[in-house]
Design a protein around this motif. Sequence first.
Motif, PDB file in Angstrom:
ATOM      1  N   GLY A  24       0.775  -1.240   0.000  1.00  0.00           N
ATOM      2  CA  GLY A  24       0.000   0.000   0.000  1.00  0.00           C
ATOM      3  C   GLY A  24       0.799   1.278   0.000  1.00  0.00           C
ATOM      4  O   GLY A  24       0.332   2.292   0.524  1.00  0.00           O
ATOM      5  N   SER A  49      -1.028  -6.928  -0.709  1.00  0.00           N
ATOM      6  CA  SER A  49      -1.569  -6.729   0.645  1.00  0.00           C
ATOM      7  C   SER A  49      -2.952  -6.092   0.487  1.00  0.00           C
ATOM      8  O   SER A  49      -3.309  -5.617  -0.605  1.00  0.00           O
ATOM      9  CB  SER A  49      -0.641  -5.805   1.436  1.00  0.00           C
ATOM     10  OG  SER A  49      -0.655  -4.520   0.845  1.00  0.00           O
ATOM     11  N   SER A 101       5.860  -0.569   0.861  1.00  0.00           N
ATOM     12  CA  SER A 101       5.617   0.393   1.936  1.00  0.00           C
ATOM     13  C   SER A 101       6.680   0.220   3.022  1.00  0.00           C
ATOM     14  O   SER A 101       7.326  -0.830   3.127  1.00  0.00           O
ATOM     15  CB  SER A 101       4.232   0.150   2.544  1.00  0.00           C
ATOM     16  OG  SER A 101       4.269  -1.023   3.324  1.00  0.00           O
ATOM     17  N   THR A 161       5.742  -2.798   5.217  1.00  0.00           N
ATOM     18  CA  THR A 161       6.188  -4.121   4.750  1.00  0.00           C
ATOM     19  C   THR A 161       7.710  -4.224   4.832  1.00  0.00           C
ATOM     20  O   THR A 161       8.246  -5.286   5.167  1.00  0.00           O
ATOM     21  CB  THR A 161       5.655  -4.390   3.329  1.00  0.00           C
ATOM     22  OG1 THR A 161       4.227  -4.526   3.403  1.00  0.00           O
ATOM     23  CG2 THR A 161       6.241  -5.669   2.737  1.00  0.00           C
ATOM     24  N   ARG A 212       8.925   3.106  -1.248  1.00  0.00           N
ATOM     25  CA  ARG A 212       8.434   4.464  -1.578  1.00  0.00           C
ATOM     26  C   ARG A 212       7.949   5.164  -0.322  1.00  0.00           C
ATOM     27  O   ARG A 212       6.943   4.796   0.260  1.00  0.00           O
ATOM     28  CB  ARG A 212       7.274   4.379  -2.576  1.00  0.00           C
ATOM     29  CG  ARG A 212       7.276   5.428  -3.642  1.00  0.00           C
ATOM     30  CD  ARG A 212       6.664   6.812  -3.395  1.00  0.00           C
ATOM     31  NE  ARG A 212       6.010   7.175  -2.192  1.00  0.00           N
ATOM     32  CZ  ARG A 212       5.958   8.405  -1.691  1.00  0.00           C
ATOM     33  NH1 ARG A 212       6.561   9.391  -2.286  1.00  0.00           N
ATOM     34  NH2 ARG A 212       5.301   8.684  -0.583  1.00  0.00           N
TER      35      ARG A 212
HETATM   36  C1  LIG Z   1      -3.271   6.823  -0.706  1.00  0.00           C
HETATM   37  C2  LIG Z   1      -2.237   6.227   0.220  1.00  0.00           C
HETATM   38  C3  LIG Z   1      -0.910   6.367  -0.087  1.00  0.00           C
HETATM   39  C4  LIG Z   1       0.066   5.804   0.748  1.00  0.00           C
HETATM   40  N1  LIG Z   1       1.375   5.961   0.424  1.00  0.00           N
HETATM   41  C5  LIG Z   1       2.326   5.381   1.174  1.00  0.00           C
HETATM   42  C6  LIG Z   1       3.682   5.466   0.763  1.00  0.00           C
HETATM   43  O1  LIG Z   1       4.045   6.055  -0.241  1.00  0.00           O
HETATM   44  N2  LIG Z   1       4.593   4.775   1.503  1.00  0.00           N
HETATM   45  C7  LIG Z   1       4.250   4.054   2.620  1.00  0.00           C
HETATM   46  O2  LIG Z   1       5.124   3.444   3.204  1.00  0.00           O
HETATM   47  N3  LIG Z   1       2.959   3.995   3.039  1.00  0.00           N
HETATM   48  C8  LIG Z   1       1.996   4.628   2.343  1.00  0.00           C
HETATM   49  N4  LIG Z   1       0.677   4.550   2.734  1.00  0.00           N
HETATM   50  C9  LIG Z   1       0.350   3.878   4.010  1.00  0.00           C
HETATM   51  C10 LIG Z   1       0.270   2.374   3.867  1.00  0.00           C
HETATM   52  O3  LIG Z   1      -0.755   1.994   2.974  1.00  0.00           O
HETATM   53  C11 LIG Z   1       0.002   1.773   5.271  1.00  0.00           C
HETATM   54  O4  LIG Z   1       1.114   1.985   6.110  1.00  0.00           O
HETATM   55  C12 LIG Z   1      -0.320   0.304   5.215  1.00  0.00           C
HETATM   56  O5  LIG Z   1      -0.509  -0.182   6.528  1.00  0.00           O
HETATM   57  C13 LIG Z   1       0.754  -0.508   4.532  1.00  0.00           C
HETATM   58  O6  LIG Z   1       0.409  -1.874   4.638  1.00  0.00           O
HETATM   59  P1  LIG Z   1       1.002  -2.949   3.640  1.00  0.00           P
HETATM   60  O7  LIG Z   1       2.486  -2.781   3.663  1.00  0.00           O
HETATM   61  O8  LIG Z   1       0.561  -4.241   4.238  1.00  0.00           O
HETATM   62  O9  LIG Z   1       0.397  -2.696   2.303  1.00  0.00           O
HETATM   63  C14 LIG Z   1      -0.316   5.111   1.917  1.00  0.00           C
HETATM   64  C15 LIG Z   1      -1.679   4.980   2.219  1.00  0.00           C
HETATM   65  C16 LIG Z   1      -2.628   5.534   1.382  1.00  0.00           C
HETATM   66  C17 LIG Z   1      -4.086   5.421   1.754  1.00  0.00           C
END
Ligand SMILES: Cc1cc2nc3c(=O)[nH]c(=O)nc-3n(C[C@H](O)[C@H](O)[C@H](O)COP(=O)(O)O)c2cc1C
Length: 195
Positions: free
Chosen positions: A10, A36, A96, A99, A131
């Motif tokens: 995400g 995810s 992210s 992760t 990112r």
């Molecule tokens: C529109 C949007 C953009 C996001 N951009 C980032 C980003 O660039 N980097 C980041 O680490 N988290 C970003 N996030 C937060 C992650 O989605 C959040 O920390 C999430 O828990 C990550 O879970 P995952 O690693 O399981 O996908 C963003 C969230 C949203 C809603």
Amino acid sequence: MKRIIAGVTGASGSIYAQNFIKRAAYLGIDLRLVTSDMGASVFKHETGESISVYIDKIKGSPDCRGDITFYDNSYMFADIASGSCRTEGMVIVPCSVKTLACVANGIAGTLLERAADVTLKEGRKLILTVRETPLSLVHLRNMTLAAEAGAVILPAAPGFYHSPASISDLADFITGRIFDQLNIEHGLDTAWKSI
Ligand SMILES: Cc1cc2nc3c(=O)[nH]c(=O)nc-3n(C[C@H](O)[C@H](O)[C@H](O)COP(=O)(O)O)c2cc1C
């Protein structure tokens, strides 16, 4: 067919995931894809379509020479949860910092995280297209931990020296760098040429 695992999380930058999936399919890769929950949500938000619709579109394209298997992130019984499923490696694009933290600290609570953990333990290439900006000391330390464990930190930070004319050119730059790491010929115009 070369087999690669791709994880989509995400972080912003779903265009990098889109581009990588498309190029891999066109190159004839056996792509094992897992997102995810937030990866799927941010993909829909940024691209306007769900990742499963996008996958179907790519699979139906006449240029598709590969295959895409799409896994449920909660399905820990999948083949890619085991080191016995041999692959050329795995990329998390975009990755992210959440992760990244899981990978760096051996947390394998989802299929995506488990596949990354397995890739590291098997000594295969694991590429993290992280990112976030700016980066905190926690992020930097987690990148160091992941790199020490063998991961490649490949930030979503495209170069501009190849005169990109479109956003797609910028995404191609990152995709090309990922394929370089996986030792896969890609034909994308991303290499520096002497002047
Ligand atoms: C529109 C949007 C953009 C996001 N951009 C980032 C980003 O660039 N980097 C980041 O680490 N988290 C970003 N996030 C937060 C992650 O989605 C959040 O920390 C999430 O828990 C990550 O879970 P995952 O690693 O399981 O996908 C963003 C969230 C949203 C809603």
